[in-house]
Design an enzyme around this catalytic site. Structure first.
Site, PDB file in Angstrom:
ATOM      1  N   GLU A 429      36.567  37.516  31.477  1.00 31.97           N
ATOM      2  CA  GLU A 429      36.792  38.721  32.284  1.00 31.97           C
ATOM      3  C   GLU A 429      38.195  38.642  32.885  1.00 31.97           C
ATOM      4  OE1 GLU A 429      34.291  37.819  35.459  1.00 31.97           O
ATOM      5  OE2 GLU A 429      34.979  39.397  36.788  1.00 31.97           O
ATOM      6  N   ASP A 503      33.255  35.077  35.768  1.00 29.74           N
ATOM      7  CA  ASP A 503      33.389  34.379  37.050  1.00 29.74           C
ATOM      8  C   ASP A 503      32.021  34.156  37.683  1.00 29.74           C
ATOM      9  OD1 ASP A 503      36.517  35.984  38.015  1.00 29.74           O
ATOM     10  OD2 ASP A 503      36.021  34.317  36.668  1.00 29.74           O
ATOM     11  N   ASP A 505      31.111  34.893  40.506  1.00 30.10           N
ATOM     12  CA  ASP A 505      30.846  35.752  41.681  1.00 30.10           C
ATOM     13  C   ASP A 505      30.012  36.955  41.242  1.00 30.10           C
ATOM     14  OD1 ASP A 505      34.209  37.189  41.538  1.00 30.10           O
ATOM     15  OD2 ASP A 505      32.487  37.252  40.187  1.00 30.10           O
ATOM     16  N   ASP A 507      30.774  40.066  40.852  1.00 27.59           N
ATOM     17  CA  ASP A 507      31.412  40.893  39.808  1.00 27.59           C
ATOM     18  C   ASP A 507      31.157  40.272  38.437  1.00 27.59           C
ATOM     19  OD1 ASP A 507      34.468  42.489  41.071  1.00 27.59           O
ATOM     20  OD2 ASP A 507      32.338  43.054  40.966  1.00 27.59           O
TER      21      ASP A 507
END
Ligand code: 28F
Length: 643
Positions: A429, A503, A505, A507
């Site tokens: 990403e 990632d 996180d 997102d």
């Protein structure tokens, strides 16, 4: 053991012979290898209560899953008769519970049109249960009998007074017979809901008391299948005002149809024969579809503007998008496909159904002229979208000719290895992660595809939009295959490991979910072949003095801290892959020697598949209500989910 008189009585001999037949080849009567047979044990018992409802004597059925997977079913019907059976010379209750197909047709004249027709009867459930108890409330008294693997422990006993009437059956499936005896709440929920809307007004309660607090659901559809379609149509955004409902009869076929068109693209058609779900459709569905297409085309011809808009005829596919429909037929000699028993195969039913549907649907549309226009508009829209999707697909597959110099998407940093079995594609990403992945990788067999934004939620988009989405076009081109089966077969999948590396996180989790939705929905063969992986980058870098270690989970971190002491430990939390330098990314997440990846398991059990499908639809689909309920029910898990 010495033979007693009971061993010689003809009834007992018949019972024991029946038990031997069932327990020797249980698969002949009820599947025992997967969970479907286990759940059929419940439906066999419930079918008898349904019959009692259809006879007009029972309005409520309660199904309880008790600890240790014991099932209890009770109804408030008349209660199984307990008088001495004229032929068997034992209580009728014992006959129903121990003789194959004894209780089946207890309304002699009316042929049974509930599930019981295909059912094996409760005596098979008895034979395949470690134990089973029957309790009858009738004529102000309670009667009881217990069986072990189908053999009565004692004659029917009168146990006391009763102020109600009905039948209660409790049983424990025999784990010598069933590979698994663990009931799935979702499977029972789906089937009991179907039984409720197929029997309008019947109340069915489901209580799962295996864990605290008990899970429960009450089903009652006063409007039967119309109410079910009404609820779905409201959730999905109905395109016309009135639910289409009609019933008809042709020769020995009775048919009931309820349908509504909605904004969603998916087609949701459920077919039933004598109350049994036909997941694979059959001749009733074929007849319905043929007649629906022809009838709508007849109306199209009468409307000049519409005809010009479409410039041709509606196809069978064009009339299916957004269609919510229940088809319930009754047939005295229904025949099903040998394998799944989930497909009606009576040839004459197709023509009979076509007659019923074209008569009754045309009649409905004549009586409700306002309804036809939005329906035709919907079908024309889906025809246009299909056309656009076909064009887009051709364009993508034409461009797919990468090996013919069709050109790889710019962002793809390909690997030099040409053998797909040795090649890996990391989908990352953003460009920063993409950068360190490109530097950190082994370019011989590892390719990197950085995706810029979020990819499309394919559950909310139609094919033409999906195919026009840049990220998806890039991904499909890089993989070298088209959509779905056909794309996969003729395509040349260029990598046998496709690794989603986003990632750690929220997102990243969202992008991962969107990618998983895309692969599950549009590239299922790739998943089922086990080519899809999820990279597991470290969450923390932990340092204490000279010692430094990566932690991939919070409790790995806690262990390190406990070992080295809070004060001396420096914790670096990785927010994104970009925070790692290429070497770190290589050694923790990309190096086949050291990395730990999650393989996305191919889906091999339909029940799991159905749940996964449904979960994806709930989480990613366009119906808000089910998602809210899912999050409410699973909030705890969702919160702890280490996304
Ligand atoms: C929890 C499972 O099995 N309910 C049932 C009845 C009621 C009658 C019946 C059943 C055999 C040959 C008649 C009562 N009174 N729930 C159930 N409820 N079976 S099974 O009769 C079976 C007999 O003929 C019933 C009058 N007629 C029928």
């Amino acid at each position: 053991m010495a033979k007693t008189s009971k061993d010689y009585d003809p009834h007992m001999i018949k019972v024991l012979k029946g038990l031997e037949a069932v327990r020797k080849r249980p698969g002949m009567y009820i599947g025992t290898q997967d969970t479907s047979g286990l759940h059929k044990m419940v439906y066999e018992v419930v079918d008898n209560s349904i019959d009692e409802h259809m006879a007009g004597h029972c309005e409520a059925i309660v199904v309880r899953v008790l600890p240790d997977n014991i099932i209890e079913v009770q109804d408030n019907g008349r209660g199984i008769p307990v008088d001495i059976h004229p032929e068997e010379k034992v209580s009728t209750l014992e006959v129903v519970m121990t003789i194959l197909h004894a209780g089946g047709k207890f309304e002699k004249d009316a042929y049974k049109v509930s599930g019981g027709l295909h059912g094996v009867g409760v005596s098979v459930v008895n034979a395949l249960s470690a134990w089973l108890e029957a309790e009858v409330h009738r004529d102000g008294k309670v009667y009881y009998q217990k069986y072990e693997r189908g053999v009565p422990v004692a004659p029917v006993k009168e146990k006391g007074k009763s102020t109600k009437n009905g039948t209660i059956v409790r049983f424990k499936p025999d784990d010598e017979i069933f590979t698994t005896t663990d009931y799935k709440y979702g499977v029972l929920h789906t089937r009991l809901e179907e039984m409720a809307f197929l029997n309008k007004g019947l109340r069915i309660g489901l209580f799962d008391e295996r864990k605290k607090p008990a899970k429960s659901e009450n089903f009652m559809f006063a409007g039967g299948i119309q109410e079910l379609i009404q609820r779905k149509a409201e959730k999905r955004g109905m395109l016309h005002k009135k639910i289409i409902y009609f019933e008809g009869q042709k020769d020995e076929l009775m048919a009931e149809v309820c349908m509504a068109y909605t904004q969603t693209q998916s087609e949701d058609v459920m077919c039933f024969t004598n109350g049994i779900r036909n997941a694979d459709g059959g001749t009733h569905l074929e007849g319905f579809r043929a007649s629906l297409t022809r009838t709508l085309n007849e109306y199209l011809k009468k409307d000049e503007t519409m005809k010009k808009k479409l410039g041709g005829n509606l196809s069978g596919d064009d009339v299916r998008e957004g269609l919510n429909c229940v088809i319930s037929v009754k047939h005295p000699e229904a025949q099903f496909s040998s394998q799944t028993k989930e497909k009606l195969v009576n040839a004459e039913v197709k023509g009979q159904m076509q007659t019923i549907v074209s008569d009754r649907l045309s009649l409905f549309l004549e009586e409700n002229p306002g309804e036809i226009k939005p329906i035709l508009e919907r079908c024309i829209l889906s025809s246009k979208a299909r056309e656009a999707a076909r064009k887009a697909r051709e364009m993508v597959t034409k461009r797919k000719g990468i090996l013919e110099g069709g050109g790889l998407p710019g962002k793809l940093a390909d690997c030099s290895e040409k053998d797909p079995a040795l090649s890996e594609l990391f989908i990352v990403e953003g460009d920063s992660a993409g950068g360190s992945a490109k530097q950190g990788r082994n370019r011989n067999y590892q390719a990197i595809l950085p995706l810029k934004g979020k990819i499309l939620n394919v559950l909310k988009a139609r094919d033409d939009q999906i195919l026009n989405n840049d990220e998806i076009k890039t991904l499909v081109t890089a993989l070298g295959i088209g959509f779905g089966e056909e794309g996969y077969e003729n395509g040349k999948l260029r990598y046998h490991k496709i690794i989603i590396m986003t990632d750690a996180d929220i997102d990243g989790a969202h992008i991962r979910t969107l990618l998983l939705t895309f692969f599950f929905k549009k590239m299922r063969p790739l998943v089922d072949n086990g080519y899809l992986y999820i990279a597991q980058p470290p969450l923390f870098l932990l340092k204490s003095g000279k010692v430094s270690e990566y932690a991939f989970t919070e409790d790995q971190r806690d262990k390190f801290v406990k070992k080295h002491g809070e004060e001396k430990t420096i914790i670096q939390r990785y927010k994104g892959l970009g925070e790692m330098n290429p070497e770190q990314l290589w050694e923790t997440t990309m190096d086949p020697e050291q990395r730990v990846m999650l393989k996305v398991q191919p889906l091999d059990e339909s029940a799991i598949l159905e749940n996964v499908e449904r979960t994806f639809d709930v989480l990613m689909g366009d119906e808000v209500e089910p998602r809210r309920r899912f999050i409410e029910n699973n909030a705890l898990e969702v919160a702890n989910l280490d996304l």
